[in-house]
Design a protein around this motif. Sequence first.
Motif, PDB file in Angstrom:
ATOM      1  N   ASP A  40       0.792  -1.230   0.000  1.00  0.00           N
ATOM      2  CA  ASP A  40       0.000   0.000   0.000  1.00  0.00           C
ATOM      3  C   ASP A  40       0.823   1.279   0.000  1.00  0.00           C
ATOM      4  N   ILE A  41       2.027   1.226   0.569  1.00  0.00           N
ATOM      5  CA  ILE A  41       2.874   2.418   0.632  1.00  0.00           C
ATOM      6  C   ILE A  41       4.282   2.060   0.173  1.00  0.00           C
ATOM      7  N   ALA A  42       4.959   3.023  -0.430  1.00  0.00           N
ATOM      8  CA  ALA A  42       6.317   2.806  -0.924  1.00  0.00           C
ATOM      9  C   ALA A  42       7.315   3.554  -0.049  1.00  0.00           C
ATOM     10  N   ASP A  43       8.407   2.876   0.297  1.00  0.00           N
ATOM     11  CA  ASP A  43       9.467   3.522   1.055  1.00  0.00           C
ATOM     12  C   ASP A  43       9.993   4.699   0.230  1.00  0.00           C
ATOM     13  N   GLY A  44       9.982   5.883   0.823  1.00  0.00           N
ATOM     14  CA  GLY A  44      10.427   7.081   0.134  1.00  0.00           C
ATOM     15  C   GLY A  44       9.348   7.745  -0.704  1.00  0.00           C
ATOM     16  N   ALA A  49      12.840  -2.733  11.696  1.00  0.00           N
ATOM     17  CA  ALA A  49      12.921  -2.383  10.281  1.00  0.00           C
ATOM     18  C   ALA A  49      11.895  -1.293  10.026  1.00  0.00           C
ATOM     19  N   THR A  50      12.286  -0.303   9.246  1.00  0.00           N
ATOM     20  CA  THR A  50      11.437   0.873   9.031  1.00  0.00           C
ATOM     21  C   THR A  50      11.309   1.194   7.551  1.00  0.00           C
ATOM     22  N   LEU A  51      10.114   1.605   7.172  1.00  0.00           N
ATOM     23  CA  LEU A  51       9.948   2.249   5.874  1.00  0.00           C
ATOM     24  C   LEU A  51       9.311   3.596   6.150  1.00  0.00           C
ATOM     25  N   THR A  52       9.698   4.590   5.363  1.00  0.00           N
ATOM     26  CA  THR A  52       9.258   5.962   5.604  1.00  0.00           C
ATOM     27  C   THR A  52       8.604   6.517   4.347  1.00  0.00           C
ATOM     28  N   ALA A  53       7.430   7.069   4.518  1.00  0.00           N
ATOM     29  CA  ALA A  53       6.715   7.757   3.449  1.00  0.00           C
ATOM     30  C   ALA A  53       6.429   9.169   3.922  1.00  0.00           C
ATOM     31  N   THR A  54       6.110  10.059   2.981  1.00  0.00           N
ATOM     32  CA  THR A  54       5.852  11.452   3.336  1.00  0.00           C
ATOM     33  C   THR A  54       4.443  11.862   2.928  1.00  0.00           C
ATOM     34  N   TYR A  55       3.987  12.940   3.549  1.00  0.00           N
ATOM     35  CA  TYR A  55       2.701  13.522   3.177  1.00  0.00           C
ATOM     36  C   TYR A  55       2.686  14.965   3.606  1.00  0.00           C
ATOM     37  N   GLY A  56       2.195  15.835   2.736  1.00  0.00           N
ATOM     38  CA  GLY A  56       2.048  17.251   3.043  1.00  0.00           C
ATOM     39  C   GLY A  56       0.783  17.770   2.390  1.00  0.00           C
ATOM     40  N   GLN A  68      -4.169   8.634  -0.253  1.00  0.00           N
ATOM     41  CA  GLN A  68      -5.321   9.093   0.527  1.00  0.00           C
ATOM     42  C   GLN A  68      -5.840   8.040   1.493  1.00  0.00           C
ATOM     43  N   ALA A  69      -5.628   6.781   1.175  1.00  0.00           N
ATOM     44  CA  ALA A  69      -6.098   5.710   2.065  1.00  0.00           C
ATOM     45  C   ALA A  69      -5.469   5.817   3.452  1.00  0.00           C
ATOM     46  N   GLN A  70      -4.237   6.308   3.553  1.00  0.00           N
ATOM     47  CA  GLN A  70      -3.543   6.404   4.836  1.00  0.00           C
ATOM     48  C   GLN A  70      -3.549   7.828   5.402  1.00  0.00           C
ATOM     49  N   VAL A  71      -4.430   8.677   4.899  1.00  0.00           N
ATOM     50  CA  VAL A  71      -4.601  10.036   5.410  1.00  0.00           C
ATOM     51  C   VAL A  71      -5.782  10.031   6.381  1.00  0.00           C
ATOM     52  N   PHE A  72      -5.648  10.798   7.459  1.00  0.00           N
ATOM     53  CA  PHE A  72      -6.677  10.892   8.497  1.00  0.00           C
ATOM     54  C   PHE A  72      -7.968  11.473   7.932  1.00  0.00           C
ATOM     55  N   ASN A  73      -9.072  11.114   8.534  1.00  0.00           N
ATOM     56  CA  ASN A  73     -10.364  11.702   8.194  1.00  0.00           C
ATOM     57  C   ASN A  73     -10.760  12.594   9.372  1.00  0.00           C
ATOM     58  N   GLY A  74     -10.316  13.839   9.325  1.00  0.00           N
ATOM     59  CA  GLY A  74     -10.504  14.801  10.406  1.00  0.00           C
ATOM     60  C   GLY A  74      -9.332  15.772  10.388  1.00  0.00           C
ATOM     61  N   PHE A  75      -9.314  16.730  11.302  1.00  0.00           N
ATOM     62  CA  PHE A  75      -8.245  17.735  11.365  1.00  0.00           C
ATOM     63  C   PHE A  75      -8.109  18.441  10.016  1.00  0.00           C
ATOM     64  N   GLY A  76      -9.208  18.595   9.278  1.00  0.00           N
ATOM     65  CA  GLY A  76      -9.185  19.245   7.982  1.00  0.00           C
ATOM     66  C   GLY A  76      -8.804  18.341   6.826  1.00  0.00           C
ATOM     67  N   CYS A  77      -8.632  17.046   7.088  1.00  0.00           N
ATOM     68  CA  CYS A  77      -8.287  16.073   6.043  1.00  0.00           C
ATOM     69  C   CYS A  77      -9.507  15.214   5.730  1.00  0.00           C
ATOM     70  N   ASP A  78      -9.569  14.693   4.518  1.00  0.00           N
ATOM     71  CA  ASP A  78     -10.695  13.834   4.147  1.00  0.00           C
ATOM     72  C   ASP A  78     -10.206  12.489   3.596  1.00  0.00           C
ATOM     73  N   GLY A  79      -9.199  11.929   4.259  1.00  0.00           N
ATOM     74  CA  GLY A  79      -8.660  10.637   3.849  1.00  0.00           C
ATOM     75  C   GLY A  79      -9.530   9.479   4.306  1.00  0.00           C
ATOM     76  N   ASP A  80      -9.095   8.280   3.964  1.00  0.00           N
ATOM     77  CA  ASP A  80      -9.834   7.064   4.321  1.00  0.00           C
ATOM     78  C   ASP A  80      -9.457   6.524   5.697  1.00  0.00           C
ATOM     79  N   ASN A  81      -8.306   6.969   6.244  1.00  0.00           N
ATOM     80  CA  ASN A  81      -7.852   6.557   7.577  1.00  0.00           C
ATOM     81  C   ASN A  81      -7.782   5.040   7.729  1.00  0.00           C
ATOM     82  N   VAL A  82      -7.152   4.375   6.770  1.00  0.00           N
ATOM     83  CA  VAL A  82      -7.027   2.917   6.765  1.00  0.00           C
ATOM     84  C   VAL A  82      -5.563   2.544   6.972  1.00  0.00           C
ATOM     85  N   SER A  83      -5.302   1.653   7.917  1.00  0.00           N
ATOM     86  CA  SER A  83      -3.927   1.195   8.113  1.00  0.00           C
ATOM     87  C   SER A  83      -3.465   0.415   6.885  1.00  0.00           C
TER      88      SER A  83
END
Length: 182
Positions: free
Chosen positions: A29-33, A174-181, A38-53
């Motif tokens: 679902d997510i790529a390192d780097g 082990a860690t993978l890191t993704a970004t969002y702005g 939108q599936a992993q974006v919160f639904n609240g705090f001004g965001c309208d994501g799906d809030n799915v792990s």
Amino acid sequence: MHPFLSASLILSTADLGIDAGEFRLSSRDIADGGTLPQAQVFNGFGCDGDNVSPQLSWSGAPAGTRSFAITVYDPDAPTGSGWWHWTVVNLPSNTTSLPTGAGSPGGLLPEGAVQGRTDYGQSGFGGAAPPPGDKPHRYQFTVWALKVDSLPLDENASGAMVGFMLNANVLAKATLTATYGR
């Protein structure tokens, strides 16, 4: 950040005298780097994501691993202490993946797994929601291989408490890191 936790976070398995081999974390679902979808974006705090792990898979855990934990942490949150988006502990040692939505309401976690309280104030996965106009934040998805069968934590455990217990019992991570702005 507390000096004990800071020092513990940079401790490698080699420093512990443990041969962890190639302990790796991946996701369909997510790529390192990459950028969080939108599936992993919160639904609240001004965001309208799906809030799915996201789906997560791991392999190469070191010998002696007795359980796993997952954390999602944003070190860039403007709080002075980052932001805990998800903590789940007490995953049995034979667990090697979690399906999409496992940390969401009604999700499928292995029996005995416990989700701690996020900085949103509830247990379960809480997606990305950085302040508008901030630089993109980093979201660190980490799987922890632990030397204990379980941690004495419940759904009210804060991210700081979970982090303290994880650092005291870690064999490898082990860690993978993704970004969002926005």
